[in-house]
Design a protein around this motif. Structure first.
Motif, PDB file in Angstrom:
ATOM      1  N   TYR A 277      -8.486  -5.013   1.079  1.00 18.77           N
ATOM      2  CA  TYR A 277      -8.024  -3.729   1.020  1.00 18.77           C
ATOM      3  C   TYR A 277      -6.671  -3.866   0.355  1.00 18.77           C
ATOM      4  O   TYR A 277      -5.776  -4.365   1.068  1.00 18.77           O
ATOM      5  N   LYS A 278      -6.480  -3.438  -0.894  1.00 24.92           N
ATOM      6  CA  LYS A 278      -4.918  -3.605  -1.683  1.00 24.92           C
ATOM      7  C   LYS A 278      -4.883  -4.905  -1.660  1.00 24.92           C
ATOM      8  O   LYS A 278      -5.788  -5.869  -1.800  1.00 24.92           O
ATOM      9  N   GLU A 279      -3.642  -5.396  -0.984  1.00 22.66           N
ATOM     10  CA  GLU A 279      -3.373  -6.794  -1.090  1.00 22.66           C
ATOM     11  C   GLU A 279      -3.778  -7.610   0.192  1.00 22.66           C
ATOM     12  O   GLU A 279      -3.128  -8.520   0.527  1.00 22.66           O
ATOM     13  N   TYR A 280      -4.423  -6.794   1.021  1.00 24.24           N
ATOM     14  CA  TYR A 280      -4.715  -7.346   2.407  1.00 24.24           C
ATOM     15  C   TYR A 280      -6.119  -7.726   2.393  1.00 24.24           C
ATOM     16  O   TYR A 280      -6.975  -7.557   1.720  1.00 24.24           O
ATOM     17  N   LYS A 281      -6.196  -8.660   3.456  1.00 19.38           N
ATOM     18  CA  LYS A 281      -7.718  -9.022   3.775  1.00 19.38           C
ATOM     19  C   LYS A 281      -8.034  -8.738   5.236  1.00 19.38           C
ATOM     20  O   LYS A 281      -7.312  -8.882   6.103  1.00 19.38           O
ATOM     21  N   LEU A 464      -5.535  -8.641  10.295  1.00 19.65           N
ATOM     22  CA  LEU A 464      -5.132  -8.445   8.832  1.00 19.65           C
ATOM     23  C   LEU A 464      -4.511  -9.859   8.391  1.00 19.65           C
ATOM     24  O   LEU A 464      -3.470 -10.153   8.884  1.00 19.65           O
ATOM     25  N   GLU A 465      -4.630  -9.871   7.098  1.00 16.05           N
ATOM     26  CA  GLU A 465      -3.814 -10.951   6.492  1.00 16.05           C
ATOM     27  C   GLU A 465      -3.251 -10.303   5.172  1.00 16.05           C
ATOM     28  O   GLU A 465      -3.758  -9.722   4.458  1.00 16.05           O
ATOM     29  N   LYS A 466      -1.942 -10.846   4.806  1.00 17.59           N
ATOM     30  CA  LYS A 466      -1.424 -10.690   3.622  1.00 17.59           C
ATOM     31  C   LYS A 466      -0.981 -11.704   3.025  1.00 17.59           C
ATOM     32  O   LYS A 466      -0.366 -12.709   3.502  1.00 17.59           O
ATOM     33  N   ASN A 467      -1.456 -11.910   1.620  1.00 17.65           N
ATOM     34  CA  ASN A 467      -1.141 -13.207   0.929  1.00 17.65           C
ATOM     35  C   ASN A 467      -1.377 -14.279   1.505  1.00 17.65           C
ATOM     36  O   ASN A 467      -0.831 -15.382   1.802  1.00 17.65           O
ATOM     37  N   PHE A 471      -1.126 -11.050   9.223  1.00 17.22           N
ATOM     38  CA  PHE A 471      -0.152  -9.939   9.085  1.00 17.22           C
ATOM     39  C   PHE A 471      -0.052  -8.953  10.203  1.00 17.22           C
ATOM     40  O   PHE A 471       0.820  -8.330  10.852  1.00 17.22           O
ATOM     41  N   ILE A 494       0.446   0.526   6.402  1.00 17.81           N
ATOM     42  CA  ILE A 494       0.400  -0.013   4.996  1.00 17.81           C
ATOM     43  C   ILE A 494       0.529   1.296   3.948  1.00 17.81           C
ATOM     44  O   ILE A 494       1.076   1.280   2.961  1.00 17.81           O
TER      45      ILE A 494
END
Ligand code: DON
Length: 576
Positions: A277-281, A464-467, A471, A494
């Motif tokens: 989802y966008k830059e998130y997992k 959620l993960e970011k990069n 997150f 977000i």
């Protein structure tokens, strides 16, 4: 012993937490975002956010003592079973979504199961009509509990402290007692009549005078049960004395859970639902929770619209969110159930093209008529009062755990001699196709009752993960509103740039396809927005009851944690 210092720490933290909470709700209101701001907790080394300050304090102390997030999760879980008995439990079930420091992820399904003697018609009368209340109150409403096995599995796979040290704080709380919070006292008073009505003995919770805030309460029989779990592990609950007490209780109340059912209950490690989802997992719960797939449809669908530009709770953003929710819940009701029993077209339901196709029918000027929604056409069948807490440790291991008895105090039956309540999770099955359950949610064939089957859930523990880095850890109770609440907390952070605490405190709204109405917390919308939504055809229903009780953690840009608890409850995030 490691656990000996925890009580002092806990009492200190609770006093601190209560002072903070009062200041939060009385003074810090930010109406510009239509939110009640409560104070978040900030810490570098670890965080536990749960529905009860004492349970968070137990978990935080375990982290301080060198335990990891799995250890803290187990200790918090059992502490909640004592201090938050309306939903914390040992005879309920739940889900855990886990993300380890090395980025590996998994999920644990410790959902209750129907007993082996359960049948599709068990809640119907001779005319095939649903017998009101039978799947909600009393012994027959209980599913085979999964919680203790779940905690054992979690500890076996990830824990590093001794099992005994993790259970002991809960034993101490139950044995030595703890002070009731104002909400806990109120809840105990509210359920006096039901405690009397559904039990064959006088519960120690039943009292002539009212329970008062600050009064000390003990759970001596629960302490003994917890000692058996502490000393014998799985066998301390699923066999021996505790199992005998459950089976005796069943026999006395015409329940159907057998000794064999208990013995053969096992939780299941499952591949989580994972989507971008966008830059998130996003890593979330697969069936038998319907939460993960619905959340995927909602968040992935969002990428097609300029939500950031539309703004928080404005006409277009709210309208499109409602329309997406209607479609996601329609799919839930047709396709989802226990994956061990029904083929679920997971990949198809989460397919970007499928989701976009579903959104094509959304008009920007009016609500889609209900009879045009139904479930989507899936032509490719592949082979196929709950509580949430979030924990993260200094190494970045994170656990998102939602657990439930279903209703407050489950089916209201306490196991005589055991000191704990049984769940009423059987009501989460579709007891008859098309007949709504207590959350007004309808289901079909996929979620029909069958022996040893797991009932469909909405619980949506999520990470959620970011990069590639941790997150957010998030989840909530709230029955069918769980999915939309988790969805809105994520989008508030977000899309709308809120802090975690603002995102949680913000007012929530919810649509679940049927009934065809939008429920929302009072003062969620500006009157002009509300009027416009009504003109678009939405049936807008304000309600006094709150939506969601989120406990979550956000990783800040410098790697430290923001822990936040919902001002709708007395929970608290505690870190160190
Ligand atoms: O599993 C489910 O979806 C429900 N049994 C959850 C119940 C719940 O969240 C009640 N709490 N407010």
């Amino acid at each position: 012993m490691l656990y000996q210092s925890w009580l002092f720490f806990a009492l200190f933290m609770v006093q601190f937490a209560c002072q903070n909470k009062q200041a939060d709700t009385e003074e810090n209101k930010d109406d510009s975002m239509n939110t009640n701001i409560s104070e978040a907790t900030f810490a570098k080394n670890g965080m536990v956010s749960s529905a009860h300050p004492l349970a968070s304090a137990v978990g935080a102390q375990i982290l301080k003592n060198g335990g990891n997030a799995a250890d803290a999760s187990v200790a918090t879980f059992f502490a909640l079973a004592v201090v938050y008995p309306r939903a914390g439990n040992i005879a309920g079930g739940g889900f855990a979504v886990c993300r380890l420091q090395d980025g590996s992820v998994t999920s644990l399904d410790f959902r209750e199961k129907a007993a082996s003697a359960a049948t599709r018609e068990m809640y119907l009368d001779s005319k095939g009509e649903v017998v009101a209340g039978l799947s909600i109150r009393g012994h027959l409403a209980a599913g085979v509990p999964g919680s203790v096995d779940g905690m054992i599995e979690l500890h076996k796979k990830y824990g590093k402290m001794s099992w005994k040290d993790l259970i002991q704080p809960a034993v101490d709380l139950a044995k030595n007692g703890f002070k009731l919070t104002s909400d806990e006292a109120k809840v105990l008073n509210r359920f006096q009549k039901e405690f009397k009505e559904h039990n064959r003995f006088e519960l120690h919770l039943v009292k002539n005078q009212v329970w008062q805030e600050g009064e000390t309460i003990t759970y001596p029989e629960l302490a003994q049960t917890l000692e058996r779990i502490r000393d014998q592990g799985r066998a301390g609950f699923y066999e021996g004395k505790t199992a005998d007490l459950i089976v005796e209780e069943m026999k006395a109340g015409k329940g159907i859970i057998s000794a064999e059912d208990l013995k053969k209950y096992h939780s299941v490690w499952r591949q989580p639902i994972i989507f971008p989802y966008k830059e998130y997992k996003v890593i979330t719960m697969p069936p038998p929770s319907g939460g993960g797939i619905a959340l995927a449809q909602l968040l992935m669908g969002m990428e097609n619209y300029p939500f950031k530009d539309w703004g928080f709770n404005q006409i277009q953003s709210t309208h499109v969110m409602i329309e997406m929710e209607r479609r996601a819940y329609a799919d839930r009701s047709s396709y989802l159930g226990d994956p061990d029993f029904v083929k679920i077209p997971t990949d198809m339901l989460m397919n970007k093209e499928y989701i976009e196709k579903r959104l094509e029918s959304i008009s920007m000027t009016e609500k889609t008529p209900s009879d045009e929604i139904k479930e989507g056409k899936v032509d490719l069948i592949e082979s196929v009062e709950t509580t949430h807490f979030s924990v993260a440790d200094k190494d970045g291991n994170a656990f998102s755990i939602t657990t439930t008895l279903n209703s407050y105090f489950g089916c209201k039956v306490m196991v005589k001699g055991g000191g704990f309540f049984l769940n009423n999770e059987m009501d989460d099955f579709s007891v008859k196709p098309g007949v709504p359950n207590q959350f007004g949610i309808v289901g079909d064939e996929a979620n029909a009752i069958a022996a040893n089957k797991r009932m469909l859930s909405s619980m949506t523990p999520t990470i959620l993960e970011k990069n590639g880095k941790l997150f957010m850890v998030v989840g909530t109770p709230g029955g069918s509103t769980i999915i939309t609440t988790v969805y809105q907390v994520i989008t508030n952070v977000i899309e709308h740039g809120m802090t975690l605490q603002q995102a949680i405190s913000a007012k929530k709204f919810h649509h679940q396809w049927l009934p065809d109405e939008v429920i929302f917390e009072e003062n969620t919308f500006d009157p002009a927005v509300l009027k416009q939504l009504e003109q678009m055809g939405h049936l807008m229903k304000p309600r006094k009851e709150k939506i969601g009780r989120v406990d979550a953690i956000l990783v800040l840009p410098d790697g430290s944690y923001e822990g936040a608890s919902d001002p709708r409850s007395e929970g608290k995030a505690i870190g160190y």
